[in-house]
Design a protein around this motif. Structure first.
Motif, PDB file in Angstrom:
ATOM      1  N   GLY A  31     -29.216 -27.431   6.492  1.00 33.50           N
ATOM      2  CA  GLY A  31     -30.654 -27.591   6.268  1.00 33.50           C
ATOM      3  C   GLY A  31     -31.174 -29.011   6.374  1.00 33.50           C
ATOM      4  O   GLY A  31     -32.341 -29.220   6.689  1.00 33.50           O
ATOM      5  N   THR A  32     -30.314 -29.987   6.170  1.00 40.10           N
ATOM      6  CA  THR A  32     -30.772 -31.383   6.251  1.00 40.10           C
ATOM      7  C   THR A  32     -31.032 -31.812   7.689  1.00 40.10           C
ATOM      8  O   THR A  32     -31.795 -32.739   7.943  1.00 40.10           O
ATOM      9  N   LEU A  33     -30.361 -31.175   8.630  1.00 37.09           N
ATOM     10  CA  LEU A  33     -30.374 -31.538  10.062  1.00 37.09           C
ATOM     11  C   LEU A  33     -29.791 -32.941  10.306  1.00 37.09           C
ATOM     12  O   LEU A  33     -30.000 -33.523  11.367  1.00 37.09           O
ATOM     13  N   LYS A  56     -34.487 -36.192  12.352  1.00 39.46           N
ATOM     14  CA  LYS A  56     -35.190 -36.802  11.215  1.00 39.46           C
ATOM     15  C   LYS A  56     -36.701 -36.639  11.366  1.00 39.46           C
ATOM     16  O   LYS A  56     -37.410 -36.393  10.390  1.00 39.46           O
ATOM     17  N   LEU A  57     -37.175 -36.774  12.585  1.00 42.03           N
ATOM     18  CA  LEU A  57     -38.611 -36.610  12.859  1.00 42.03           C
ATOM     19  C   LEU A  57     -39.063 -35.176  12.584  1.00 42.03           C
ATOM     20  O   LEU A  57     -40.139 -34.945  12.024  1.00 42.03           O
ATOM     21  N   ILE A  58     -38.220 -34.221  12.950  1.00 37.12           N
ATOM     22  CA  ILE A  58     -38.546 -32.813  12.678  1.00 37.12           C
ATOM     23  C   ILE A  58     -38.616 -32.567  11.169  1.00 37.12           C
ATOM     24  O   ILE A  58     -39.536 -31.917  10.676  1.00 37.12           O
ATOM     25  N   ARG A  59     -37.653 -33.125  10.435  1.00 38.93           N
ATOM     26  CA  ARG A  59     -37.662 -32.966   8.965  1.00 38.93           C
ATOM     27  C   ARG A  59     -38.972 -33.521   8.399  1.00 38.93           C
ATOM     28  O   ARG A  59     -39.596 -32.912   7.540  1.00 38.93           O
ATOM     29  N   LYS A  60     -39.368 -34.674   8.902  1.00 35.71           N
ATOM     30  CA  LYS A  60     -40.534 -35.354   8.346  1.00 35.71           C
ATOM     31  C   LYS A  60     -41.829 -34.642   8.741  1.00 35.71           C
ATOM     32  O   LYS A  60     -42.660 -34.340   7.890  1.00 35.71           O
ATOM     33  N   GLN A  62     -42.448 -31.686  11.194  1.00 35.70           N
ATOM     34  CA  GLN A  62     -42.532 -30.226  11.308  1.00 35.70           C
ATOM     35  C   GLN A  62     -42.227 -29.545   9.971  1.00 35.70           C
ATOM     36  O   GLN A  62     -42.829 -28.532   9.634  1.00 35.70           O
ATOM     37  N   LEU A  63     -41.265 -30.092   9.225  1.00 37.91           N
ATOM     38  CA  LEU A  63     -40.825 -29.433   7.986  1.00 37.91           C
ATOM     39  C   LEU A  63     -41.383 -30.111   6.724  1.00 37.91           C
ATOM     40  O   LEU A  63     -41.045 -29.712   5.618  1.00 37.91           O
ATOM     41  N   LYS A  64     -42.250 -31.101   6.918  1.00 38.71           N
ATOM     42  CA  LYS A  64     -42.904 -31.795   5.786  1.00 38.71           C
ATOM     43  C   LYS A  64     -41.898 -32.262   4.734  1.00 38.71           C
ATOM     44  O   LYS A  64     -42.133 -32.132   3.525  1.00 38.71           O
ATOM     45  N   GLY A  65     -40.757 -32.718   5.201  1.00 39.73           N
ATOM     46  CA  GLY A  65     -39.735 -33.245   4.287  1.00 39.73           C
ATOM     47  C   GLY A  65     -38.805 -32.196   3.705  1.00 39.73           C
ATOM     48  O   GLY A  65     -37.820 -32.533   3.054  1.00 39.73           O
ATOM     49  N   GLU A  66     -39.119 -30.901   3.940  1.00 39.13           N
ATOM     50  CA  GLU A  66     -38.271 -29.836   3.389  1.00 39.13           C
ATOM     51  C   GLU A  66     -37.031 -29.623   4.261  1.00 39.13           C
ATOM     52  O   GLU A  66     -36.975 -30.078   5.402  1.00 39.13           O
ATOM     53  N   LEU A  67     -36.065 -28.882   3.704  1.00 42.32           N
ATOM     54  CA  LEU A  67     -34.881 -28.488   4.481  1.00 42.32           C
ATOM     55  C   LEU A  67     -35.282 -27.395   5.473  1.00 42.32           C
ATOM     56  O   LEU A  67     -36.233 -26.652   5.220  1.00 42.32           O
ATOM     57  N   LEU A  68     -34.543 -27.297   6.566  1.00 41.62           N
ATOM     58  CA  LEU A  68     -34.738 -26.150   7.469  1.00 41.62           C
ATOM     59  C   LEU A  68     -34.150 -24.923   6.755  1.00 41.62           C
ATOM     60  O   LEU A  68     -32.961 -24.907   6.415  1.00 41.62           O
ATOM     61  N   VAL A  86     -31.123 -28.732  22.536  1.00 45.35           N
ATOM     62  CA  VAL A  86     -30.278 -28.214  21.444  1.00 45.35           C
ATOM     63  C   VAL A  86     -31.186 -27.440  20.500  1.00 45.35           C
ATOM     64  O   VAL A  86     -32.244 -27.946  20.095  1.00 45.35           O
ATOM     65  N   ILE A  87     -30.812 -26.223  20.194  1.00 43.69           N
ATOM     66  CA  ILE A  87     -31.504 -25.467  19.146  1.00 43.69           C
ATOM     67  C   ILE A  87     -30.635 -25.547  17.897  1.00 43.69           C
ATOM     68  O   ILE A  87     -29.432 -25.259  17.950  1.00 43.69           O
ATOM     69  N   HIS A  88     -31.245 -25.966  16.803  1.00 45.67           N
ATOM     70  CA  HIS A  88     -30.525 -26.140  15.542  1.00 45.67           C
ATOM     71  C   HIS A  88     -30.897 -24.983  14.625  1.00 45.67           C
ATOM     72  O   HIS A  88     -32.094 -24.753  14.382  1.00 45.67           O
ATOM     73  N   THR A  89     -29.904 -24.290  14.136  1.00 47.38           N
ATOM     74  CA  THR A  89     -30.170 -23.192  13.207  1.00 47.38           C
ATOM     75  C   THR A  89     -29.197 -23.299  12.046  1.00 47.38           C
ATOM     76  O   THR A  89     -28.119 -23.895  12.191  1.00 47.38           O
ATOM     77  N   VAL A  90     -29.595 -22.758  10.912  1.00 49.09           N
ATOM     78  CA  VAL A  90     -28.755 -22.868   9.715  1.00 49.09           C
ATOM     79  C   VAL A  90     -28.235 -21.490   9.340  1.00 49.09           C
ATOM     80  O   VAL A  90     -29.016 -20.589   9.008  1.00 49.09           O
ATOM     81  N   GLY A  91     -26.924 -21.331   9.418  1.00 52.62           N
ATOM     82  CA  GLY A  91     -26.301 -20.055   9.058  1.00 52.62           C
ATOM     83  C   GLY A  91     -26.164 -19.931   7.543  1.00 52.62           C
ATOM     84  O   GLY A  91     -26.205 -20.923   6.818  1.00 52.62           O
ATOM     85  N   PRO A  92     -25.995 -18.689   7.079  1.00 50.29           N
ATOM     86  CA  PRO A  92     -25.784 -18.466   5.646  1.00 50.29           C
ATOM     87  C   PRO A  92     -24.373 -18.842   5.225  1.00 50.29           C
ATOM     88  O   PRO A  92     -23.433 -18.725   6.011  1.00 50.29           O
ATOM     89  N   ILE A  93     -24.230 -19.295   3.980  1.00 54.63           N
ATOM     90  CA  ILE A  93     -22.910 -19.575   3.411  1.00 54.63           C
ATOM     91  C   ILE A  93     -22.382 -18.279   2.788  1.00 54.63           C
ATOM     92  O   ILE A  93     -23.080 -17.637   2.016  1.00 54.63           O
ATOM     93  N   TRP A  94     -21.163 -17.906   3.198  1.00 56.39           N
ATOM     94  CA  TRP A  94     -20.566 -16.658   2.691  1.00 56.39           C
ATOM     95  C   TRP A  94     -19.880 -16.922   1.359  1.00 56.39           C
ATOM     96  O   TRP A  94     -19.065 -17.839   1.233  1.00 56.39           O
TER      97      TRP A  94
END
Ligand code: ADP
Length: 186
Positions: A31-33, A56-60, A62-68, A86-94
């Motif tokens: 989520g931090t990217l 970092k720019l996307i976090r700031k 597009q995501l307003k400082g939040e985690l993806l 590159v497409i960045h996606t966050v998978g679930p933790i099992w």
């Protein structure tokens, strides 16, 4: 292994995703990217420092400082990679809990990444096996979810090529057996 789905192709290969000559590769990010271990670290290393700046720019912005959020996807350029994007996606933790919710979140990773690829007119994309490394998702279950989502997408959309780039022969075998089973059912 390769199968045709409508006018599209679905391929399974063994290899290093950072070396794939495709329009776009998918990163199993967190989520931090900000990068991490596994495939995320390899992609950042190969893409060079501009990738982290873009993240970092996307976090700031597009995501307003939040985690993806888990299951969501964002896109950057590929910088020093052979891939343009590159497409960045966050998978679930099992953790063995909330299994249905975790399965849905993993499906969302593939679905949202493919939708974002289509929006950006990407015609070839390579996925790693999201969540089955450090995030410990059982690979048999992950393979079925991944391949199901990709197959449903390719049945619906004229897209191009989707590849699953597996990092070991063992992972490849699991994906291959799962794909054989899914095709048989069809
Ligand atoms: P996650 O945290 O989502 O589990 P990992 O990076 O730990 O992500 O693992 C996801 C999968 O990516 C694992 O199967 C791992 O072996 C694989 N992997 C690691 N490096 C690469 C690479 N360079 N190319 C393709 N797959 C990779």
């Amino acid at each position: 292994m390769e199968v045709a789905i409508r006018k599209n192709r679905l391929q399974l290969t063994v290899g290093d995703i950072t070396k794939q000559k495709v329009n776009c590769i998918v990163n199993a990010a967190n989520g931090t990217l900000y990068g991490g271990g596994g495939v995320d670290g390899a992609i950042h290393l190969a893409a060079g420092p501009k990738l982290l700046e873009a993240c970092k720019l996307i976090r700031k912005e597009q995501l307003k400082g939040e985690l993806l959020p888990t299951g969501e996807a964002v896109i950057t350029e590929g910088y020093d990679l052979p891939a343009k994007f590159v497409i960045h996606t966050v998978g679930p933790i099992w953790d063995g809990k909330e299994v249905e919710r975790k399965k849905q979140l993993l499906a969302n990773c593939y679905r949202n990444s493919l939708a974002l690829a289509k929006e950006n007119e990407i015609r070839s994309i390579a996925f790693p096996s999201i969540s089955t490394g450090a995030y410990r998702f059982p690979i048999e279950m992950a393979a079925e979810i991944a391949l199901n989502e990709i197959i449903q997408f390719l049945k619906r959309e004229p897209f191009g090529n989707v590849s699953m780039t597996l990092f070991s022969e063992r992972d490849y075998e699991v994906y291959k057996q799962t794909l054989d089973k899914l095709i048989e059912k069809d």
